[in-house]
Design a protein around this motif. Structure first.
Motif, PDB file in Angstrom:
ATOM      1  N   VAL A 190       0.853  -1.189   0.000  1.00 29.36           N
ATOM      2  CA  VAL A 190       0.000   0.000   0.000  1.00 29.36           C
ATOM      3  C   VAL A 190       0.891   1.243   0.000  1.00 29.36           C
ATOM      4  CG1 VAL A 190      -1.786   1.261   1.239  1.00 29.36           C
ATOM      5  CG2 VAL A 190      -1.825  -1.233   1.200  1.00 29.36           C
ATOM      6  N   ASP A 191       0.876   1.974  -1.102  1.00 27.55           N
ATOM      7  CA  ASP A 191       1.659   3.204  -1.181  1.00 27.55           C
ATOM      8  C   ASP A 191       0.866   4.248  -1.944  1.00 27.55           C
ATOM      9  OD1 ASP A 191       1.731   2.302  -3.769  1.00 27.55           O
ATOM     10  OD2 ASP A 191       3.898   2.004  -3.847  1.00 27.55           O
ATOM     11  N   GLY A 192       1.495   5.338  -2.316  1.00 31.75           N
ATOM     12  CA  GLY A 192       0.799   6.396  -3.040  1.00 31.75           C
ATOM     13  C   GLY A 192       0.025   7.303  -2.102  1.00 31.75           C
ATOM     14  N   THR A 193      -1.145   7.729  -2.535  1.00 31.64           N
ATOM     15  CA  THR A 193      -1.970   8.670  -1.768  1.00 31.64           C
ATOM     16  C   THR A 193      -3.397   8.150  -1.663  1.00 31.64           C
ATOM     17  OG1 THR A 193      -0.653  10.558  -2.516  1.00 31.64           O
ATOM     18  CG2 THR A 193      -2.842  11.047  -1.642  1.00 31.64           C
ATOM     19  N   LEU A 194      -3.946   8.189  -0.461  1.00 29.29           N
ATOM     20  CA  LEU A 194      -5.358   7.876  -0.242  1.00 29.29           C
ATOM     21  C   LEU A 194      -6.082   9.178   0.054  1.00 29.29           C
ATOM     22  CD1 LEU A 194      -7.609   5.715   0.208  1.00 29.29           C
ATOM     23  CD2 LEU A 194      -7.086   5.903   2.655  1.00 29.29           C
ATOM     24  N   ALA A 205      -4.719   7.288  11.982  1.00 28.32           N
ATOM     25  CA  ALA A 205      -3.433   7.105  12.650  1.00 28.32           C
ATOM     26  C   ALA A 205      -2.947   5.657  12.532  1.00 28.32           C
ATOM     27  CB  ALA A 205      -3.547   7.510  14.115  1.00 28.32           C
ATOM     28  N   ALA A 206      -3.856   4.698  12.719  1.00 29.53           N
ATOM     29  CA  ALA A 206      -3.489   3.287  12.615  1.00 29.53           C
ATOM     30  C   ALA A 206      -3.091   2.926  11.193  1.00 29.53           C
ATOM     31  CB  ALA A 206      -4.646   2.414  13.087  1.00 29.53           C
ATOM     32  N   PHE A 207      -3.825   3.453  10.229  1.00 27.76           N
ATOM     33  CA  PHE A 207      -3.519   3.200   8.821  1.00 27.76           C
ATOM     34  C   PHE A 207      -2.144   3.749   8.461  1.00 27.76           C
ATOM     35  CE2 PHE A 207      -3.597   4.755   4.411  1.00 27.76           C
ATOM     36  CZ  PHE A 207      -3.865   3.581   3.730  1.00 27.76           C
ATOM     37  N   GLN A 208      -1.848   4.968   8.892  1.00 26.50           N
ATOM     38  CA  GLN A 208      -0.562   5.593   8.578  1.00 26.50           C
ATOM     39  C   GLN A 208       0.595   4.839   9.223  1.00 26.50           C
ATOM     40  OE1 GLN A 208      -1.250   9.338   6.294  1.00 26.50           O
ATOM     41  NE2 GLN A 208       0.093   7.597   6.348  1.00 26.50           N
ATOM     42  N   ALA A 239       4.232   4.277   3.709  1.00 17.37           N
ATOM     43  CA  ALA A 239       4.502   4.714   2.340  1.00 17.37           C
ATOM     44  C   ALA A 239       3.283   5.335   1.667  1.00 17.37           C
ATOM     45  CB  ALA A 239       5.003   3.539   1.504  1.00 17.37           C
ATOM     46  N   CYS A 240       2.135   5.288   2.338  1.00 14.49           N
ATOM     47  CA  CYS A 240       0.895   5.850   1.775  1.00 14.49           C
ATOM     48  C   CYS A 240       0.535   7.134   2.513  1.00 14.49           C
ATOM     49  CB  CYS A 240      -0.244   4.843   1.886  1.00 14.49           C
ATOM     50  SG  CYS A 240      -1.778   5.395   1.090  1.00 14.49           S
ATOM     51  N   VAL A 241       0.373   8.204   1.775  1.00 14.75           N
ATOM     52  CA  VAL A 241      -0.002   9.497   2.347  1.00 14.75           C
ATOM     53  C   VAL A 241      -1.522   9.622   2.362  1.00 14.75           C
ATOM     54  CG1 VAL A 241       0.155  12.005   2.085  1.00 14.75           C
ATOM     55  CG2 VAL A 241       2.125  10.560   1.521  1.00 14.75           C
ATOM     56  N   THR A 242      -2.079  10.054   3.482  1.00 10.98           N
ATOM     57  CA  THR A 242      -3.526  10.237   3.592  1.00 10.98           C
ATOM     58  C   THR A 242      -3.872  11.714   3.473  1.00 10.98           C
ATOM     59  OG1 THR A 242      -3.659   8.342   5.084  1.00 10.98           O
ATOM     60  CG2 THR A 242      -5.571   9.783   4.990  1.00 10.98           C
ATOM     61  N   ILE A 244      -7.823   1.449  -0.469  1.00 11.08           N
ATOM     62  CA  ILE A 244      -9.175   1.547   0.095  1.00 11.08           C
ATOM     63  C   ILE A 244      -9.460   0.354   0.988  1.00 11.08           C
ATOM     64  CG2 ILE A 244     -11.629   1.484  -0.492  1.00 11.08           C
ATOM     65  CD1 ILE A 244     -10.970   3.161  -2.963  1.00 11.08           C
ATOM     66  N   ARG A 245      -9.123  -0.837   0.519  1.00 11.26           N
ATOM     67  CA  ARG A 245      -9.373  -2.037   1.323  1.00 11.26           C
ATOM     68  C   ARG A 245      -8.581  -2.002   2.630  1.00 11.26           C
ATOM     69  NH1 ARG A 245      -9.502  -4.321  -3.898  1.00 11.26           N
ATOM     70  NH2 ARG A 245      -7.270  -4.809  -3.838  1.00 11.26           N
ATOM     71  N   ALA A 246      -7.342  -1.512   2.568  1.00 12.67           N
ATOM     72  CA  ALA A 246      -6.512  -1.437   3.767  1.00 12.67           C
ATOM     73  C   ALA A 246      -7.079  -0.440   4.763  1.00 12.67           C
ATOM     74  CB  ALA A 246      -5.090  -1.051   3.406  1.00 12.67           C
ATOM     75  N   PHE A 247      -7.586   0.691   4.261  1.00 10.81           N
ATOM     76  CA  PHE A 247      -8.172   1.672   5.188  1.00 10.81           C
ATOM     77  C   PHE A 247      -9.474   1.146   5.777  1.00 10.81           C
ATOM     78  CE2 PHE A 247     -10.622   5.343   6.520  1.00 10.81           C
ATOM     79  CZ  PHE A 247      -9.689   5.983   7.316  1.00 10.81           C
ATOM     80  N   ALA A 248     -10.265   0.430   4.977  1.00 11.07           N
ATOM     81  CA  ALA A 248     -11.502  -0.159   5.506  1.00 11.07           C
ATOM     82  C   ALA A 248     -11.190  -1.124   6.636  1.00 11.07           C
ATOM     83  CB  ALA A 248     -12.268  -0.866   4.381  1.00 11.07           C
ATOM     84  N   ARG A 249     -10.123  -1.905   6.487  1.00 10.62           N
ATOM     85  CA  ARG A 249      -9.736  -2.824   7.570  1.00 10.62           C
ATOM     86  C   ARG A 249      -9.304  -2.058   8.810  1.00 10.62           C
ATOM     87  NH1 ARG A 249      -7.404  -5.617   3.051  1.00 10.62           N
ATOM     88  NH2 ARG A 249      -5.361  -4.699   3.459  1.00 10.62           N
TER      89      ARG A 249
END
Length: 288
Positions: free
Chosen positions: A92-96, A113-116, A121-124, A277-282
């Motif tokens: 998971v990288d890039g920008t969400l 915070a948990a996602f970051q 490597a992924c910017v929110t 998206i799936r990673a943030f949903a989790r």
């Protein structure tokens, strides 16, 4: 399927859109003669003409039209499968880009915070979306996913984790007759003017935010609605966290009984689901 060439299918799909061999070649970065070769190879593989070409125009045959209708969804699904596998392989990288309505509550901020922490490597990017257009930012690609007030009945959107069930309050001016009440009922709402979102929010969603058969005033933003409340023009239904966040001296928030709780949900476009998206949903579902 023996010997099937993806490039031939891609060429046919682009040609079906452009109906022009030159423009098709430009989009595929090949010569016009190469487009003709790819099409001829596909037609030979199928055993019939898919495209009729004259000196003045290009059009699909009846078989070509039917082949296009059946090929497009299968090709899109294949491309999506490859994209998902590629995303899973590289992590998971890039920008969400995350949209939210009203107030980004504690659970949402904890999920971010948990996602970051899990995916550095992924910017929110966090973007407030209009009160009166809960689904537009997702549909127009302005955000990847959004946290919106329920209900969600949009066939092109996926509803993910549902959270933050909260009791409702009614915002009224300190001068409003209902301001002195300890609590309100649905019958009280029927006797007062409610403030609701305007279009493009769908009618069922607007009705859920202003559940009354009486007169309603429509606003585009939450701040516009609270200003109308402070001016004594009407009352507005808000969940407790939003009411607390937007506290002001000229507005009173009175508990209301008999209306469904406010609930938030994460939504994204059915055709735009990514590993981010799936990673943030989790992450959101894991937050207590």
């Amino acid at each position: 399927m023996n010997g099937l060439e993806i490039r031939e299918l891609e060429c046919f799909l682009v040609l079906a859109e452009e109906l022009h061999f030159g423009r098709t070649g430009e989009r595929l970065y090949v010569s016009q003669s190469r487009v003709s070769q790819l099409l001829a190879a596909l037609e030979q593989r199928i055993g019939a003409r898919l495209v009729e070409r004259t000196s003045r125009r290009v059009r699909l045959t009846m078989l070509g039209e039917r082949f296009l209708a059946e090929l497009r969804p299968s090709y899109d699904e294949l491309a999506a499968t490859v994209r998902r596998a590629r995303e899973a392989a590289r992590g998971v990288d890039g920008t969400l880009r995350l949209g939210f309505q009203g107030t980004a509550d504690a659970r949402l901020m904890a999920a971010i915070a948990a996602f970051q922490e899990r995916h550095p490597a992924c910017v929110t990017e966090i973007v407030e979306i209009p009160f009166a257009d809960p689904f537009g930012a997702v549909r127009h690609g302005e955000v990847d996913t959004a946290i919106v007030l329920l209900p969600v009945e949009e066939p092109d959107l996926v509803l993910g984790p549902v959270f933050s069930r909260q009791e409702q309050t009614v915002a009224v001016s300190v001068r409003h007759p209902l301001a002195a009440c300890d609590s309100l009922t649905v019958a009280d709402l029927e006797r007062t003017t409610l403030i609701a979102a305007t279009a493009p929010a769908p009618a069922y969603w607007r009705k859920a935010q202003a559940p009354s058969s009486g007169e309603a005033l429509e606003v585009r933003t939450l701040q516009e609605g609270l200003t109308m409340v402070a001016a004594g023009r009407g009352a507005m239904l808000l969940c407790r966290p939003t009411a607390s966040y937007h506290g002001r001296r000229d507005v009173v928030y009175v508990p209301v009984e008999g209306v469904p709780d406010s609930v938030l949900g994460m939504v994204w476009h059915r055709d735009g689901e990514t590993e981010r998206i799936r990673a943030f949903a989790r992450a959101l579902a894991a937050v207590e």
